[in-house]
Design a protein around this motif. Structure first.
Motif, PDB file in Angstrom:
ATOM      1  N   GLY A  93      -0.686   9.052 -13.857  1.00 47.71           N
ATOM      2  CA  GLY A  93       0.543   8.570 -14.489  1.00 47.71           C
ATOM      3  C   GLY A  93       0.276   7.359 -15.356  1.00 47.71           C
ATOM      4  O   GLY A  93      -0.847   6.831 -15.393  1.00 47.71           O
ATOM      5  N   SER A  94       1.323   6.924 -16.047  1.00 44.81           N
ATOM      6  CA  SER A  94       1.225   5.720 -16.870  1.00 44.81           C
ATOM      7  C   SER A  94       0.932   4.527 -15.970  1.00 44.81           C
ATOM      8  O   SER A  94       0.995   4.638 -14.734  1.00 44.81           O
ATOM      9  N   THR A  95       0.689   3.364 -16.560  1.00 42.88           N
ATOM     10  CA  THR A  95       0.375   2.199 -15.722  1.00 42.88           C
ATOM     11  C   THR A  95       1.537   1.890 -14.768  1.00 42.88           C
ATOM     12  O   THR A  95       1.312   1.619 -13.589  1.00 42.88           O
ATOM     13  N   SER A  96       2.777   1.993 -15.240  1.00 40.38           N
ATOM     14  CA  SER A  96       3.902   1.748 -14.326  1.00 40.38           C
ATOM     15  C   SER A  96       4.077   2.905 -13.350  1.00 40.38           C
ATOM     16  O   SER A  96       4.500   2.694 -12.211  1.00 40.38           O
ATOM     17  N   GLY A  97       3.742   4.118 -13.796  1.00 44.58           N
ATOM     18  CA  GLY A  97       3.777   5.272 -12.882  1.00 44.58           C
ATOM     19  C   GLY A  97       2.790   5.075 -11.740  1.00 44.58           C
ATOM     20  O   GLY A  97       3.076   5.398 -10.576  1.00 44.58           O
ATOM     21  N   GLU A  99       3.312   1.825  -4.667  1.00 45.66           N
ATOM     22  CA  GLU A  99       4.401   1.174  -3.915  1.00 45.66           C
ATOM     23  C   GLU A  99       5.107   2.174  -2.993  1.00 45.66           C
ATOM     24  O   GLU A  99       5.484   1.840  -1.883  1.00 45.66           O
ATOM     25  N   ARG A 100       5.252   3.394  -3.480  1.00 42.05           N
ATOM     26  CA  ARG A 100       5.953   4.426  -2.703  1.00 42.05           C
ATOM     27  C   ARG A 100       5.089   4.949  -1.562  1.00 42.05           C
ATOM     28  O   ARG A 100       5.509   5.045  -0.427  1.00 42.05           O
ATOM     29  N   ASN A 133      -2.789  -7.343 -10.053  1.00 39.30           N
ATOM     30  CA  ASN A 133      -1.390  -7.738 -10.248  1.00 39.30           C
ATOM     31  C   ASN A 133      -0.463  -7.272  -9.138  1.00 39.30           C
ATOM     32  O   ASN A 133       0.579  -7.880  -8.894  1.00 39.30           O
ATOM     33  N   ILE A 134      -0.823  -6.166  -8.479  1.00 40.66           N
ATOM     34  CA  ILE A 134       0.099  -5.646  -7.447  1.00 40.66           C
ATOM     35  C   ILE A 134      -0.412  -5.913  -6.038  1.00 40.66           C
ATOM     36  O   ILE A 134       0.249  -5.592  -5.057  1.00 40.66           O
ATOM     37  N   ASP A 175      -0.823  -8.657  -4.133  1.00 45.29           N
ATOM     38  CA  ASP A 175      -0.083  -9.518  -3.194  1.00 45.29           C
ATOM     39  C   ASP A 175       1.209  -8.881  -2.703  1.00 45.29           C
ATOM     40  O   ASP A 175       1.647  -9.150  -1.595  1.00 45.29           O
ATOM     41  N   ASN A 176       1.779  -8.031  -3.548  1.00 44.29           N
ATOM     42  CA  ASN A 176       3.004  -7.326  -3.151  1.00 44.29           C
ATOM     43  C   ASN A 176       2.746  -6.241  -2.130  1.00 44.29           C
ATOM     44  O   ASN A 176       3.670  -5.768  -1.481  1.00 44.29           O
ATOM     45  N   LEU A 177       1.488  -5.806  -2.068  1.00 45.32           N
ATOM     46  CA  LEU A 177       1.130  -4.680  -1.209  1.00 45.32           C
ATOM     47  C   LEU A 177      -0.020  -5.084  -0.282  1.00 45.32           C
ATOM     48  O   LEU A 177      -1.140  -4.569  -0.393  1.00 45.32           O
ATOM     49  N   PRO A 178       0.238  -6.027   0.652  1.00 49.62           N
ATOM     50  CA  PRO A 178      -0.859  -6.561   1.464  1.00 49.62           C
ATOM     51  C   PRO A 178      -1.507  -5.523   2.375  1.00 49.62           C
ATOM     52  O   PRO A 178      -2.655  -5.697   2.785  1.00 49.62           O
ATOM     53  N   ASP A 179      -0.792  -4.433   2.639  1.00 55.69           N
ATOM     54  CA  ASP A 179      -1.348  -3.391   3.508  1.00 55.69           C
ATOM     55  C   ASP A 179      -2.261  -2.417   2.757  1.00 55.69           C
ATOM     56  O   ASP A 179      -2.872  -1.544   3.360  1.00 55.69           O
ATOM     57  N   VAL A 180      -2.348  -2.547   1.432  1.00 50.13           N
ATOM     58  CA  VAL A 180      -3.197  -1.636   0.645  1.00 50.13           C
ATOM     59  C   VAL A 180      -4.484  -2.360   0.262  1.00 50.13           C
ATOM     60  O   VAL A 180      -4.447  -3.485  -0.252  1.00 50.13           O
ATOM     61  N   GLU A 181      -5.616  -1.690   0.527  1.00 48.51           N
ATOM     62  CA  GLU A 181      -6.900  -2.260   0.081  1.00 48.51           C
ATOM     63  C   GLU A 181      -7.285  -1.564  -1.224  1.00 48.51           C
ATOM     64  O   GLU A 181      -7.345  -0.324  -1.272  1.00 48.51           O
TER      65      GLU A 181
END
Ligand code: 13P
Ligand code: SF4
Length: 350
Positions: A257-261, A267-268, A285-286, A288-294
């Protein structure tokens, strides 16, 4: 633009830009968005610039539109709007401020100017180009039209104003397949990204999609074999690729997908490990918003996007130099191609 030494000296005459733990602490709320990826000493360097830019933005009645590939101190520190190319183009039509500072590459600033001819649009470094935009001229569009008479030309927004003006409609990575599908012709010309076109051709099999031979220097470096090797060693990693990657790379991915996609997908889905097959700052960029994702995998930087720095943004707002100009005749025609894309995308999105 002044050389870097002269520019620094001029800025130092007007702003207190020395690294400052006090200024860093005073803007801890902004730092919270990038703590995982920007160290405290680095934040002490960035914070005085961020504070000066945010003050100056108000004085100049300016907004900063920033692409998802900007570095975290720009993305979280000074941007008023962040997004992919389509979102930034749509936001540019809604700007009320007198000045737009485009933190992105030149074609994005040109698009903002085309949509806002009366506003001042500043690009902090005029050399922030794009390998796709540089790969084709209006003559190239004429060549394609001669080769495929009557076929509509869908040009990626990663093109100059002249190329947009010579095209029938624009597209971005988030709406390319829908724009091509909506064309009233069996053959559709897509320029300038051959890989985006090849990926779209597979999504829209009832069209004969033909393409120009351009590519993105960041995304063409990923190979399908790299992704297979990575997955063999890290079977629990979710692989997400931008459609500027070659089709065999996109085939290896779980999502494209696109960068926002890409951001919305992570996030989903919240995978425990994610490999973003795109420009490196996206993950930062994302993060800190997603601390559970490595976030794992290689770091491919876009040298053009990375020309935009806090120092150059401060300089452009301070000096008001670097205004993008587009020939009015070209701008009027290019506006038609961009507006057709925006209208069609919004109609298709319901
Ligand atoms: P997006 O429209 O997906 O943000 O892509 C722009 C770009 O330049 C990607 O390389
Ligand atoms: Fe252009 Fe590729 Fe850089 Fe995007 S990442 S601006 S397509 S060179």
């Amino acid at each position: 633009m002044l050389d870097q030494t002269a520019l620094r000296a001029e800025l130092a005459n007007h702003y207190d830009l020395l690294p400052s733990p006090e200024v860093a602490e005073a803007h801890a709320d902004i730092y919270a968005g990038m703590k995982r990826v920007v160290s405290p000493p680095d934040w002490a360097i960035f914070a005085p610039y961020v504070a000066a830019i945010n003050r100056l933005k108000k004085e100049r009645n300016a907004v900063i539109l920033a692409h998802n590939y900007m570095t975290p101190e720009i993305y979280h520190g000074i941007a008023d709007v962040v997004g992919d190319s389509l979102q930034l183009a749509i936001e540019a039509t809604r700007v009320e401020a007198d000045v737009i500072v485009q933190c992105g590459v030149h074609f994005m600033a040109e698009t903002s100017k085309i949509l806002n001819p009366a506003k001042t649009v500043l690009i902090p470094d005029a050399e922030a180009g794009c390998s796709l935009a540089e790969s084709i001229t209006a003559e190239g569009i004429a060549e394609m039209r001669a080769r495929y008479p009557g076929a509509p030309v869908v040009s990626y927004v990663n093109t100059t104003a002249e190329v947009k003006a010579a095209s029938d409609i624009c597209c971005t990575s988030s709406n390319a397949a829908q724009i091509v599908a909506a064309q009233d012709s069996d053959t559709v010309i897509m320029t300038p990204d051959k890989y985006l076109a090849q990926n779209v051709a597979r999504q829209v099999p009832n069209k004969n999609v033909v393409w120009w031979d351009g590519s993105c220097i960041v995304h063409e470096r990923f190979t399908a074999q790299d992704l297979r090797d990575f997955r063999d060693l890290n079977p629990d990693t979710r692989i997400i690729a931008h459609p500027e990657c070659p089709p065999d790379v996109v085939d290896e991915a779980d999502f494209s997908g696109s960068t926002s996609g890409i951001i919305s997908y992570v996030e989903r889905e919240r995978p425990s490990k994610a490999m973003l097959v795109t420009e490196c700052s996206m993950a930062s960029n994302i993060s800190d918003n997603l601390p559970d994702v490595e976030f794992v995998g290689p770091c491919n930087m876009c040298p053009y996007m990375k020309k935009i720095t806090l120092e150059k943004v401060l300089w452009s707002l301070h000096s008001m130099q670097g205004a993008v100009e587009v020939d009015p005749v070209v701008a009027e025609k290019a506006h038609i191609s961009v507006q057709r894309m925006i209208d069609l995308s919004q109609r298709l999105a319901g």
